[in-house]
Design a protein around this motif. Structure first.
Motif, PDB file in Angstrom:
ATOM      1  N   GLN A 285      -6.730 -14.794  17.242  1.00  0.00           N
ATOM      2  CA  GLN A 285      -6.398 -14.753  15.818  1.00  0.00           C
ATOM      3  C   GLN A 285      -5.376 -15.849  15.495  1.00  0.00           C
ATOM      4  N   PRO A 286      -5.713 -17.093  15.733  1.00  0.00           N
ATOM      5  CA  PRO A 286      -4.743 -18.193  15.577  1.00  0.00           C
ATOM      6  C   PRO A 286      -4.273 -18.402  14.145  1.00  0.00           C
ATOM      7  N   HIS A 287      -4.983 -17.792  13.183  1.00  0.00           N
ATOM      8  CA  HIS A 287      -4.602 -17.962  11.779  1.00  0.00           C
ATOM      9  C   HIS A 287      -3.407 -17.104  11.378  1.00  0.00           C
ATOM     10  N   LEU A 288      -3.064 -16.094  12.197  1.00  0.00           N
ATOM     11  CA  LEU A 288      -1.974 -15.191  11.838  1.00  0.00           C
ATOM     12  C   LEU A 288      -0.635 -15.929  11.825  1.00  0.00           C
ATOM     13  N   GLN A 289       0.201 -15.598  10.840  1.00  0.00           N
ATOM     14  CA  GLN A 289       1.505 -16.247  10.706  1.00  0.00           C
ATOM     15  C   GLN A 289       2.642 -15.425  11.317  1.00  0.00           C
ATOM     16  N   GLY A 290       2.393 -14.135  11.543  1.00  0.00           N
ATOM     17  CA  GLY A 290       3.438 -13.297  12.105  1.00  0.00           C
ATOM     18  C   GLY A 290       3.034 -11.842  12.068  1.00  0.00           C
ATOM     19  N   HIS A 291       4.023 -10.945  12.294  1.00  0.00           N
ATOM     20  CA  HIS A 291       3.720  -9.515  12.316  1.00  0.00           C
ATOM     21  C   HIS A 291       4.963  -8.716  11.935  1.00  0.00           C
ATOM     22  N   ASN A 292       4.756  -7.456  11.617  1.00  0.00           N
ATOM     23  CA  ASN A 292       5.853  -6.552  11.235  1.00  0.00           C
ATOM     24  C   ASN A 292       6.234  -5.610  12.367  1.00  0.00           C
ATOM     25  N   PHE A 293       6.194  -6.095  13.622  1.00  0.00           N
ATOM     26  CA  PHE A 293       6.591  -5.300  14.780  1.00  0.00           C
ATOM     27  C   PHE A 293       5.807  -3.988  14.820  1.00  0.00           C
ATOM     28  N   ALA A 294       6.499  -2.846  14.780  1.00  0.00           N
ATOM     29  CA  ALA A 294       5.822  -1.547  14.845  1.00  0.00           C
ATOM     30  C   ALA A 294       5.241  -1.130  13.493  1.00  0.00           C
ATOM     31  N   ARG A 295       5.410  -1.955  12.492  1.00  0.00           N
ATOM     32  CA  ARG A 295       5.038  -1.589  11.116  1.00  0.00           C
ATOM     33  C   ARG A 295       5.726  -0.274  10.723  1.00  0.00           C
ATOM     34  N   ALA A 296       6.967  -0.166  11.165  1.00  0.00           N
ATOM     35  CA  ALA A 296       7.735   1.056  10.928  1.00  0.00           C
ATOM     36  C   ALA A 296       8.392   1.017   9.559  1.00  0.00           C
ATOM     37  N   ARG A 297       8.155   2.055   8.781  1.00  0.00           N
ATOM     38  CA  ARG A 297       8.869   2.246   7.526  1.00  0.00           C
ATOM     39  C   ARG A 297      10.119   3.063   7.856  1.00  0.00           C
ATOM     40  N   TRP A 298      11.084   2.352   8.437  1.00  0.00           N
ATOM     41  CA  TRP A 298      12.306   2.980   8.951  1.00  0.00           C
ATOM     42  C   TRP A 298      13.263   3.278   7.804  1.00  0.00           C
ATOM     43  N   ALA A 299      13.853   4.462   7.836  1.00  0.00           N
ATOM     44  CA  ALA A 299      14.608   4.949   6.679  1.00  0.00           C
ATOM     45  C   ALA A 299      15.834   4.101   6.365  1.00  0.00           C
ATOM     46  N   ARG A 300      16.696   3.852   7.341  1.00  0.00           N
ATOM     47  CA  ARG A 300      17.934   3.142   7.007  1.00  0.00           C
ATOM     48  C   ARG A 300      17.626   1.719   6.545  1.00  0.00           C
TER      49      ARG A 300
ATOM     50  N   PRO B  85       0.795  -1.231   0.000  1.00  0.00           N
ATOM     51  CA  PRO B  85       0.000   0.000   0.000  1.00  0.00           C
ATOM     52  C   PRO B  85       0.828   1.281   0.000  1.00  0.00           C
ATOM     53  N   THR B  86       2.000   1.261   0.645  1.00  0.00           N
ATOM     54  CA  THR B  86       2.817   2.478   0.699  1.00  0.00           C
ATOM     55  C   THR B  86       3.972   2.458  -0.291  1.00  0.00           C
ATOM     56  N   GLY B  87       4.383   1.273  -0.741  1.00  0.00           N
ATOM     57  CA  GLY B  87       5.548   1.167  -1.608  1.00  0.00           C
ATOM     58  C   GLY B  87       6.861   1.134  -0.845  1.00  0.00           C
ATOM     59  N   LEU B  88       6.801   1.143   0.482  1.00  0.00           N
ATOM     60  CA  LEU B  88       7.995   1.162   1.314  1.00  0.00           C
ATOM     61  C   LEU B  88       8.212  -0.208   1.962  1.00  0.00           C
ATOM     62  N   PHE B  89       9.329  -0.345   2.649  1.00  0.00           N
ATOM     63  CA  PHE B  89       9.654  -1.584   3.353  1.00  0.00           C
ATOM     64  C   PHE B  89       9.467  -1.402   4.857  1.00  0.00           C
ATOM     65  N   PHE B  90       8.940  -2.444   5.491  1.00  0.00           N
ATOM     66  CA  PHE B  90       8.954  -2.492   6.945  1.00  0.00           C
ATOM     67  C   PHE B  90      10.363  -2.858   7.404  1.00  0.00           C
ATOM     68  N   HIS B  91      10.676  -2.502   8.648  1.00  0.00           N
ATOM     69  CA  HIS B  91      11.997  -2.824   9.196  1.00  0.00           C
ATOM     70  C   HIS B  91      12.183  -4.329   9.330  1.00  0.00           C
ATOM     71  N   GLY B  92      11.169  -5.043   9.834  1.00  0.00           N
ATOM     72  CA  GLY B  92      11.361  -6.469  10.066  1.00  0.00           C
ATOM     73  C   GLY B  92      10.057  -7.245  10.087  1.00  0.00           C
ATOM     74  N   TRP B  93      10.184  -8.550  10.228  1.00  0.00           N
ATOM     75  CA  TRP B  93       9.063  -9.480  10.293  1.00  0.00           C
ATOM     76  C   TRP B  93       9.356 -10.540  11.351  1.00  0.00           C
ATOM     77  N   GLN B  94       8.359 -10.890  12.129  1.00  0.00           N
ATOM     78  CA  GLN B  94       8.461 -11.920  13.158  1.00  0.00           C
ATOM     79  C   GLN B  94       7.468 -13.041  12.844  1.00  0.00           C
ATOM     80  N   PHE B  95       7.968 -14.261  12.640  1.00  0.00           N
ATOM     81  CA  PHE B  95       7.089 -15.416  12.496  1.00  0.00           C
ATOM     82  C   PHE B  95       6.610 -15.870  13.870  1.00  0.00           C
ATOM     83  N   TYR B  96       5.365 -16.248  13.956  1.00  0.00           N
ATOM     84  CA  TYR B  96       4.864 -16.920  15.149  1.00  0.00           C
ATOM     85  C   TYR B  96       5.282 -18.392  15.115  1.00  0.00           C
TER      86      TYR B  96
END
Length: 398
Positions: free
Chosen positions: A226-241, A205-216
């Motif tokens: 929400q047992p179907h969820l596979q993971g999350h993008n932490f703060a969903r931060a589009r961190w510059a570096r 949706p934004t064209g940017l990258f999240f900093h990271g991903w965590q698998f459950y």
């Protein structure tokens, strides 16, 4: 009169690069606050040049690119001395970040092997290191679900986590080693990791990258509601570096492997991702040429301008356009933004050769405030990323 490009005399860029190289190899941690003490008692100097961390890996590659472009013997000597001293000290722990140095070592091996004579004999000293590190990455580096490279560092295994940084720190070296040592399985693995990281980190949706991903998994299960969820993008931060690592890595991989950007399926995909990211970056760039540390959070809300990421964006955008990965009209707009960023980098090079407006090392954050609280302090990766940007900018004068 010196040649100018976009109003900047070439002599200004050369002078800034000289300052940055001097700042990179002579920076000191006079307070001791940047020393990293490991559980086994070792102390890693993350600010000084004479140690082994991702900062040094990026810095070495910046020096290598400077040598390739200018024929600088001094840059080559700094690289050779760094490896000679680190190997004499016994090397270091293998992890995602420390493997960054292997990209330059592979280039050095290739260079000296081609020159024959004593240089070829010197190259044989590097071969065992390249083989050992690539074998580790292929067979011993921990994998997440879906076979992603887990972002293992000196201090933390970062269980089941993918970080954008990994593309530069481990995937590029693995691809280069595979190419030079004729190990197609290494190249295939590097390609796979680029696909996996773009799958889990790219935010369409934004064209940017999240900093990271965590698998459950069993030790870190999904929410019970929400047992179907596979993971999350932490703060969903589009961190510059973190975003800038992707901007650097994509054209670098295409160049290293000589992929056809119009017909190779991976290259077509990565160019599309990169183009979406750059299109998102253009309206987020400040008038002074910098981007904020949280790309889509305004400075008025505590997201400060950050120079190391700006340097990374400039380097990647300029290289992508030099490789003609995009239509000419698009590259004209992208180059305009990249030059504006390069000028901002030049403005932030201090008389001591440090890149100002650089954020401190940034672990994964669970909220936006984590990123807003990261202090600004000159660090050698600032010089390293500025070297990549200004090295690419120098090519505009050729």
């Amino acid at each position: 009169m010196p040649l100018k490009a976009h109003g900047i005399p070439s002599s200004n860029v050369h002078s800034a690069i000289s300052l940055l190289i001097n700042g990179l190899v002579n920076i000191k941690d006079t307070s001791g606050e940047f020393l990293m003490t490991l559980p086994d008692g070792r102390v890693i100097d993350t600010k000084g040049w004479n140690d082994w961390e991702w900062t040094h890996g990026v810095g070495l590659y910046g020096l290598w690119q400077h040598h390739v472009l200018t024929g600088s013997s001094s840059s080559l000597e700094v690289i050779e001395e760094w490896f000679r001293n680190r190997f004499a000290e016994g090397g270091t722990t293998k992890n995602i970040n420390t493997m960054a140095a292997m990209l330059t070592l592979c280039c050095l091996y290739e260079h000296e092997k081609q020159h024959g004579g004593d240089s070829a004999k010197e190259a044989t000293k590097y071969l065992a290191h390249l083989e050992a590190w690539a074998d580790w990455a292929m067979n011993d580096l921990i994998r997440t679900r879906q076979h992603g490279l887990q972002h293992v560092t000196y201090l933390d295994d970062n269980h089941q986590q993918l970080w954008a940084d990994t593309l530069v720190m481990t995937c590029l070296p693995l691809a280069k080693i595979g190419l030079v040592l004729n190990k197609p399985q290494y190249i295939a693995e590097a390609k796979r990791q680029f696909l996996l990281h773009s799958q889990y980190l790219f935010d369409a949706p934004t064209g940017l990258f999240f900093h990271g991903w965590q698998f459950y998994d069993e030790s870190n299960p999904a929410p019970t509601d929400q047992p179907h969820l596979q993971g999350h993008n932490f703060a969903r931060a589009r961190w510059a570096r973190g975003n800038s690592w992707a901007t650097i890595a994509i054209p670098e991989l295409i160049s290293l492997l000589n992929l056809d950007p119009e017909h190779d399926p991976l290259a077509v995909h990565l160019v599309s991702v990169l183009r979406a990211q750059i299109e998102a970056l253009l309206p987020l760039q400040a008038k002074n040429g910098l981007w904020c540390t949280l790309l889509d959070v305004p400075e008025s809300e505590g997201s400060y301008p950050e120079a190391s990421a700006t340097a990374g964006f400039a380097a990647g955008m300029l290289k992508a356009c030099r490789l003609r990965l995009f239509p000419k009209k698009d590259c004209e707009r992208y180059t305009e933004s990249a030059v504006k960023a390069a000028k901002a980098v030049l403005d932030n090079v201090s008389v001591d050769g440090e890149l100002l407006s650089t954020s401190f090392g940034t672990g994964m954050g669970s909220d936006y405030q984590h990123y807003k609280n990261i202090p600004i302090t000159p660090m050698p990766y600032g010089q390293a990323m500025a070297l990549l940007a200004l090295g690419e900018f120098l090519r505009l004068y050729i």
